[in-house]
Motif scaffolding. Structure first.
Motif, short mmCIF file in Angstrom:
data_model
loop_
_atom_site.label_atom_id
_atom_site.label_comp_id
_atom_site.label_asym_id
_atom_site.label_seq_id
_atom_site.Cartn_x
_atom_site.Cartn_y
_atom_site.Cartn_z
N ALA A 187 44.25 38.62 43.18
CA ALA A 187 44.49 39.96 43.62
C ALA A 187 43.83 40.93 42.62
CB ALA A 187 45.90 40.25 43.69
N ALA A 188 43.85 40.80 41.37
CA ALA A 188 43.11 41.76 40.49
C ALA A 188 41.75 41.86 40.62
CB ALA A 188 43.69 41.49 39.20
N ARG A 189 41.41 40.56 41.00
CA ARG A 189 39.92 40.51 40.93
C ARG A 189 39.22 41.09 42.32
NH1 ARG A 189 36.07 36.12 42.63
NH2 ARG A 189 33.97 36.39 41.16
N VAL A 190 39.96 41.14 43.39
CA VAL A 190 39.56 41.95 44.49
C VAL A 190 39.48 43.20 44.39
CG1 VAL A 190 40.56 42.26 46.97
CG2 VAL A 190 40.17 39.94 46.01
N VAL A 191 40.57 43.77 43.53
CA VAL A 191 40.91 45.10 43.51
C VAL A 191 39.53 45.53 42.52
CG1 VAL A 191 42.25 46.93 42.48
CG2 VAL A 191 43.37 45.36 43.90
N VAL A 192 39.49 44.95 41.56
CA VAL A 192 38.30 45.28 40.68
C VAL A 192 36.65 45.23 41.19
CG1 VAL A 192 37.03 44.57 38.51
CG2 VAL A 192 39.52 45.10 38.32
N LEU A 193 36.73 44.13 41.91
CA LEU A 193 35.28 44.00 42.62
C LEU A 193 35.18 44.96 43.89
CD1 LEU A 193 34.90 40.14 42.43
CD2 LEU A 193 33.91 41.96 40.92
N ASP A 194 36.26 45.22 44.52
CA ASP A 194 35.96 45.90 45.82
C ASP A 194 36.22 47.57 45.31
OD1 ASP A 194 35.59 43.67 47.30
OD2 ASP A 194 37.84 43.88 48.19
N SER A 195 36.76 48.02 44.43
CA SER A 195 36.77 49.29 44.23
C SER A 195 35.60 50.34 44.01
CB SER A 195 37.80 49.50 42.95
OG SER A 195 36.87 49.26 41.85
N PRO A 196 34.36 49.62 43.36
CA PRO A 196 33.05 50.50 43.15
C PRO A 196 32.63 50.44 44.55
CG PRO A 196 33.18 48.83 41.53
CD PRO A 196 34.52 48.52 42.32
N VAL A 197 32.84 49.33 45.59
CA VAL A 197 31.99 49.42 46.71
C VAL A 197 32.68 50.38 47.75
CG1 VAL A 197 31.39 48.02 48.61
CG2 VAL A 197 31.20 47.26 46.34
N GLY A 198 33.90 50.59 47.38
CA GLY A 198 34.66 51.15 48.23
C GLY A 198 35.38 50.70 49.67
N ASN A 257 42.38 52.33 37.48
CA ASN A 257 41.01 52.66 37.45
C ASN A 257 40.13 51.23 37.55
OD1 ASN A 257 41.77 51.65 34.88
ND2 ASN A 257 40.71 53.01 33.75
N ALA A 258 40.85 50.16 37.83
CA ALA A 258 39.95 48.88 38.27
C ALA A 258 38.63 48.82 37.37
CB ALA A 258 39.57 49.00 39.67
N ASP A 259 38.78 48.41 36.25
CA ASP A 259 37.77 48.08 35.37
C ASP A 259 37.67 46.65 35.08
OD1 ASP A 259 35.59 48.60 33.72
OD2 ASP A 259 37.03 48.98 31.86
N GLU A 260 36.46 46.04 34.82
CA GLU A 260 36.25 44.57 34.58
C GLU A 260 36.72 44.12 33.14
OE1 GLU A 260 32.98 42.30 35.74
OE2 GLU A 260 32.46 43.62 37.44
N ASP A 261 36.68 45.18 32.09
CA ASP A 261 37.40 44.86 30.90
C ASP A 261 39.03 44.58 31.05
OD1 ASP A 261 34.90 45.15 29.75
OD2 ASP A 261 35.31 47.22 29.12
N GLN A 262 39.48 45.30 32.01
CA GLN A 262 40.84 44.89 32.16
C GLN A 262 41.14 43.62 32.78
OE1 GLN A 262 41.27 48.52 33.98
NE2 GLN A 262 41.80 49.86 32.33
N LEU A 263 40.30 43.27 33.73
CA LEU A 263 40.23 42.06 34.40
C LEU A 263 39.95 41.07 33.35
CD1 LEU A 263 40.63 40.77 36.90
CD2 LEU A 263 37.89 40.67 37.30
N ARG A 264 38.98 41.06 32.36
CA ARG A 264 39.20 40.12 31.43
C ARG A 264 40.16 39.87 30.59
NH1 ARG A 264 34.74 42.66 29.21
NH2 ARG A 264 33.36 42.01 31.39
N GLU A 265 40.64 40.95 30.36
CA GLU A 265 42.06 40.98 29.28
C GLU A 265 43.04 40.30 30.08
OE1 GLU A 265 45.04 44.05 27.13
OE2 GLU A 265 43.16 44.87 27.96
N LEU A 266 43.21 40.51 31.56
CA LEU A 266 44.35 39.78 32.20
C LEU A 266 44.11 38.28 32.09
CD1 LEU A 266 46.61 39.76 34.18
CD2 LEU A 266 45.09 40.06 36.01
N ARG A 267 42.84 37.84 32.38
CA ARG A 267 42.50 36.60 32.58
C ARG A 267 42.90 35.74 31.17
NH1 ARG A 267 36.69 33.80 32.14
NH2 ARG A 267 36.75 34.78 30.23
N GLU A 268 42.34 36.45 29.94
CA GLU A 268 43.06 35.99 28.58
C GLU A 268 44.40 35.71 28.21
OE1 GLU A 268 40.94 38.88 26.05
OE2 GLU A 268 38.97 37.96 26.50
N ILE A 269 45.02 36.78 28.92
CA ILE A 269 46.59 36.78 28.95
C ILE A 269 47.22 35.68 29.74
CG2 ILE A 269 48.70 38.16 29.62
CD1 ILE A 269 47.17 40.71 29.12
N LEU A 270 46.55 35.31 30.99
CA LEU A 270 46.95 34.17 31.87
C LEU A 270 46.80 33.00 31.18
CD1 LEU A 270 46.36 35.69 35.29
CD2 LEU A 270 48.47 35.66 34.16
#
Length: 140
Positions: free
Chosen positions: A63-74, A27-40
């Motif tokens: 790759a995660a950032r591209v998925v999250v940023l491009d998913s709402p735009v389609g 579901n490509a959510d920015e909160d999950q992207l932020r969580e991934l960044r914290e883990i890394l």
């Protein structure tokens, strides 16, 4: 003892990375992207400097950032972006498991307490995170 703690910590990080990547792929959510960044970022603090792991972590975050940023735009092709996300995640996990395997049989970790060290500035690729990192330097 220390290698067991490091191995457990790395395995915990691997589990978290796999869960977050699966959630981002669904579901490509920015909160999950932020969580991934914290883990890394926390992973970078646990391990000794390894350019291969740093590059794999940068690739995963990109790759995660591209998925999250491009998913709402389609923007298409979404399947290719998901494939890149999964491949970069697998590459990072493979490198992390290699660290666990290298350190476990030896029983001795390269710890900063056992060597002469110097603190130097470093820059990580994701979102221009700056900090200090302990680097090994020969005693003069």
């Amino acid at each position: 003892m220390a290698d067991k703690i490091l191995s457990e910590s790395i395995n915990e990080k691997i589990t978290l990375i796999e869960q977050v990547v699966a959630a981002i792929a669904q579901n490509a959510d920015e909160d999950q992207l932020r969580e991934l960044r914290e883990i890394l970022i926390s992973l970078a603090g646990v391990l000794d400097r390894d350019p291969g792991i740093e590059m794999a972590a940068d690739d995963l975050y990109a790759a995660a950032r591209v998925v999250v940023l491009d998913s709402p735009v389609g923007l298409r092709p979404l399947a290719r972006k998901h494939r890149l996300l999964v491949a970069s995640s697998e590459r990072l996990v493979l490198r992390l498991r290699g660290v666990c395997e290298r350190e476990a049989p030896n029983g001795a970790l390269a710890s900063s307490a056992a060597m002469d060290v110097v603190s130097a500035p470093w820059r990580s690729g994701f979102l221009e995170v700056w900090g200090t990192r302990v680097l090994c330097a020969p005693a003069l």
